[in-house]
Design an enzyme around this catalytic site. Structure first.
Site, PDB file in Angstrom:
ATOM      1  CG  PHE A  90       0.665   4.598  -5.236  1.00  0.00           C
ATOM      2  CD1 PHE A  90      -0.670   4.265  -5.362  1.00  0.00           C
ATOM      3  CD2 PHE A  90       1.171   4.836  -3.963  1.00  0.00           C
ATOM      4  CE1 PHE A  90      -1.499   4.178  -4.248  1.00  0.00           C
ATOM      5  CE2 PHE A  90       0.357   4.747  -2.848  1.00  0.00           C
ATOM      6  CZ  PHE A  90      -0.985   4.417  -2.989  1.00  0.00           C
ATOM      7  CE  LYS A  91      -2.562   7.314  -2.068  1.00  0.00           C
ATOM      8  NZ  LYS A  91      -3.900   6.690  -1.985  1.00  0.00           N
TER       9      LYS A  91
END
Length: 738
Positions: free
Chosen positions: A345-346
């Site tokens: 998700f980063k």
């Protein structure tokens, strides 16, 4: 061509020399770009000699809304079709179109625009005017372009009821929908301000929205930032004399008092109608609309922001939906956040933020970006900053600190493999909390940061989740997930959902809560912890207690965190921006290892949040169970959230579980959970073993390539000592910038 509404000339005024700009910018915080822009407008009325230029598709209501706006401003109103084109041509627009054909019509329109001039007026353009570049450049010299953004389905309904016969480009074999979609690129190219217009909103209401948007455009003073340790009533003397804007906080990250930046006037709000207008939009379209509300055009103009978003998400994600929502079982849905280049998700923040950062910083200064990571941030930030343009790489470098023995073997190999000429990884012989605390202390060490600026002309910045800009893309995907469920017919707009997120540093959870505050109907925000369950204990008791707690190494290392940085932003919010209280709490945590919330604040917190935690044993069992019943493989962090969701959801509404990483990043744990084979310690061998099982979903597209690049690659390792870290930073600056 010179265009004051793109602000570049104003930025260039302050970027002429390193000695006069970079040193002042870092040491004394001079007047910012946004302040220069704002002061230019301070002596001007809402309109002055400028025009308000309304653009949008046919049927958007430009003529009607233009008349209302003109009445409110008591200024001339000009409709290009009626007052310019038809008078010049001595025939109706439809007759001209039939007479000369599509391509010649556009040229004739453009010629008429080039001869046209006005000031202090409201001008309603035709739907096809923005397709003529020279004509629009001429108009923009003396105007603010407002885009009336109406959903395509609404426009099609309006046009069918009106039976319009002069839509440029409409012909046998070309659908109205295709024409409307094609034209969007031209509206987006030219507009300065977007106004969302739903299907049932009265023209009077839209006219007010236009006026509000123009006021916002002309006054960036409304969008300043404060520290969580300051608050509205307690602004420091320095912050009073040097107001901070988005372009400041994206580069400074941490306030001088050690707090985190938050918008002084709170979050932007969307009406239900505005959210519903985004149901059919693509992910990139949703991202631009939402981010435009957070980022003032004085900091980044809408056209540049669109270019940055397209660069970030256009080709770097393997799924066309960017952040798809997948049904898992029952009322549980997965928000898949692992389709980016580094499989977590980063990527959503760190494919975007480097470009925002590069645009906002002075071109004459060098920057070293410091990052602390517990795993996923490292490879994502290295990959993101390595994708900058070559000229930007020469002035922006990055160093990524991670716990040498506190990440998975694949995560570590990824961070080594993602190193580039301007981005490096450094292992620290400690845990993530030390790395994060060390960076905070470095930023607040004015002697050290001042020395780097004077000696090397280099400023420090951060790209962790403490950076305000990192939260914004996360807000986008939480909002988008809800809209996707509506679009899929799972729920109707307004129906509630719960969300469950594996969280350690609280940034992802905070972004979901912000989405809720902005109008997304989220009911429960469920925090899922692993055995480092300090957040769960805090949410249940109001006591944040680190005394006697040691970090436990688990199968979900990205949430192996004891100090949750973004919790400070949330507490500042529920404490009614009481900066003194926030300062007291976090000073006590730093000095005594604990703090306790007042009873009233705990009550507020427990209305917003619920929490649970999951053991490693239960995590592996969940992976095995889900695969056995569905054929889907959860990564270890998503499995933590799945276990907690099973325990805490009441099954009265859908629940969206954030799937924060691809399972193949944690191959040893997955192999163990699926009871496949003896585990080889070599990360590349682990991935090959996973990929050899055809019954399994494919491993992530980017991991094998990155790990192959690692080869004999190496990285620096240093002791857990502040002086050692600072010496390492100085050496990196010398090697890259000198």
């Amino acid at each position: 061509m010179f265009n004051i509404f793109q602000y570049q000339p104003l930025r260039l005024i302050t970027q002429t020399s390193l000695s006069s700009t970079c040193l002042k910018l870092m040491l004394s915080r001079p007047v910012t770009f946004a302040q220069i822009w704002k002061s230019w407008f301070s002596s001007h009325s809402l309109l002055g000699k400028k025009n308000i230029i309304l653009v949008g598709p046919p049927g958007a209501g430009k003529t009607t809304i233009g008349r209302i706006v003109g009445q409110k401003l008591d200024c001339p109103v000009i409709d290009i079709d009626d007052d310019v084109l038809e008078k010049n041509w001595n025939m109706s627009v439809s007759e001209k179109l039939q007479d000369v054909g599509y391509e010649e019509f556009l040229e004739e329109e453009g010629k008429a625009l080039l001869k046209f001039s006005a000031s202090g007026s409201v001008i309603s353009l035709s739907g096809s005017n923005p397709m003529h570049a020279a004509g629009m450049q001429h108009l923009k010299k003396n105007g603010i372009v407002v885009y009336l953004d109406v959903p395509t389905r609404v426009i099609m309904s309006r046009l069918k009821s009106k039976e319009m016969d002069h839509i440029v480009g409409l012909s046998p074999g070309v659908s109205l929908k295709d024409i409307l979609q094609f034209r969007k690129q031209f509206y987006k190219r030219w507009f300065d301000i977007r106004v969302l217009c739903g299907g049932d909103i009265a023209a009077e209401v839209i006219a007010e929205k236009v006026l509000d948007a123009v006021k916002r455009y002309q006054d960036s003073e409304l969008e300043t930032f404060i520290s969580t340790r300051c608050g509205r009533a307690g602004r420091s003397t320095e912050e009073d004399s040097h107001k901070l804007y988005f372009s400041d906080v994206v580069t400074q990250s941490l306030a001088v008092d050690g707090g985190l930046f938050v918008p002084e006037r709170g979050l932007p709000k969307f009406t239900a109608e505005e959210w519903q207008g985004l149901i059919e939009a693509t992910y990139i379209e949703r991202a631009q609309v939402i981010l435009e509300r957070f980022i003032h055009p004085a900091d980044i103009p809408a056209s540049k922001l669109a270019e940055i978003i397209e660069t970030a998400y256009g080709e770097n994600f393997s799924c066309s939906k960017i952040a798809p929502v997948r049904h898992l079982a029952g009322n549980q849905f997965l928000l898949e956040l692992f389709h980016g280049p580094t499989a977590s998700f980063k990527d959503f923040a760190l494919q975007l933020v480097p470009h925002l950062f590069a645009y906002c910083i002075p071109r004459s200064c060098n920057y070293l970006v410091l990052v602390a990571t517990s795993g996923d941030t490292g490879s994502a930030v290295l990959d993101g900053f390595s994708r900058l343009h070559d000229t930007d790489k020469q002035r922006i470098a990055l160093v990524n600190f991670f716990p040498e023995d506190g990440v998975s073997p694949i995560q570590k190999s990824q961070m080594i493999g993602c190193q580039k000429e301007n981005a490096w990884s450094v292992g620290v012989k400690s845990d993530f909390d030390f790395c994060q605390t060390a960076i905070k202390q470095i930023f607040t060490n004015s002697d050290f940061t001042g020395f780097l600026t004077v000696e090397y002309g280099t400023a420090l910045a951060a790209a962790n989740s403490i950076n305000w800009a990192q939260l914004l893309p996360q807000i986008v995907y939480h909002a988008s997930a809800y809209l996707d469920l509506v679009h899929q017919g799972i729920i109707s707009f307004g129906s509630p959902v719960d969300i469950c997120i594996p969280t350690g540093n609280f940034g992802n959870m905070l972004a979901a809560f912000y989405a809720k505050m902005m109008g997304i109907p989220i009911r429960k925000c469920i925090c899922a912890s692993n055995e480092n369950n300090v957040l769960t204990d805090f949410i249940r008791t109001g006591v944040y207690d680190l005394r006697g707690r040691k970090l436990i190494s688990t199968f979900s290392p990205a949430v192996d965190i004891l100090k949750s940085s973004n919790l400070e932003r949330y507490l500042h919010l529920i404490a009614n921006e009481d900066g003194q209280l926030v300062t007291q709490l976090f000073n006590q945590l730093e000095n005594q290892g604990h703090f306790q919330l007042r009873k009233d604040l705990l009550g507020k917190l427990q209305q917003d949040l619920v929490a649970g935690w999951c053991s490693d044993e239960d995590c592996l069992a969940a992976i095995h169970s889900v695969y056995s019943t569905t054929g889907y493989i959860l990564d270890t962090h998503t499995a933590v959230a799945k276990v907690v969701a099973d325990r805490l959801q009441d099954r009265t509404c859908p629940i969206i579980i954030s799937s924060t990483a691809h399972y193949s990043k944690f191959a040893p744990a997955i192999l163990r959970a699926l009871r496949i084979a003896e585990i080889n310690q070599n990360p590349l061998s682990q991935l090959h073993l996973l990929s050899s099982y055809s019954a399994l979903p494919p491993i992530h597209w980017g991991l094998l390539e990155t790990l192959k690049k690692t080869g004999n690659g190496n990285h620096q390792v240093c002791a857990a000592d502040m002086s050692v870290l600072m010496a390492h930073i100085e050496t990196l600056i010398q090697n890259h910038f000198m």
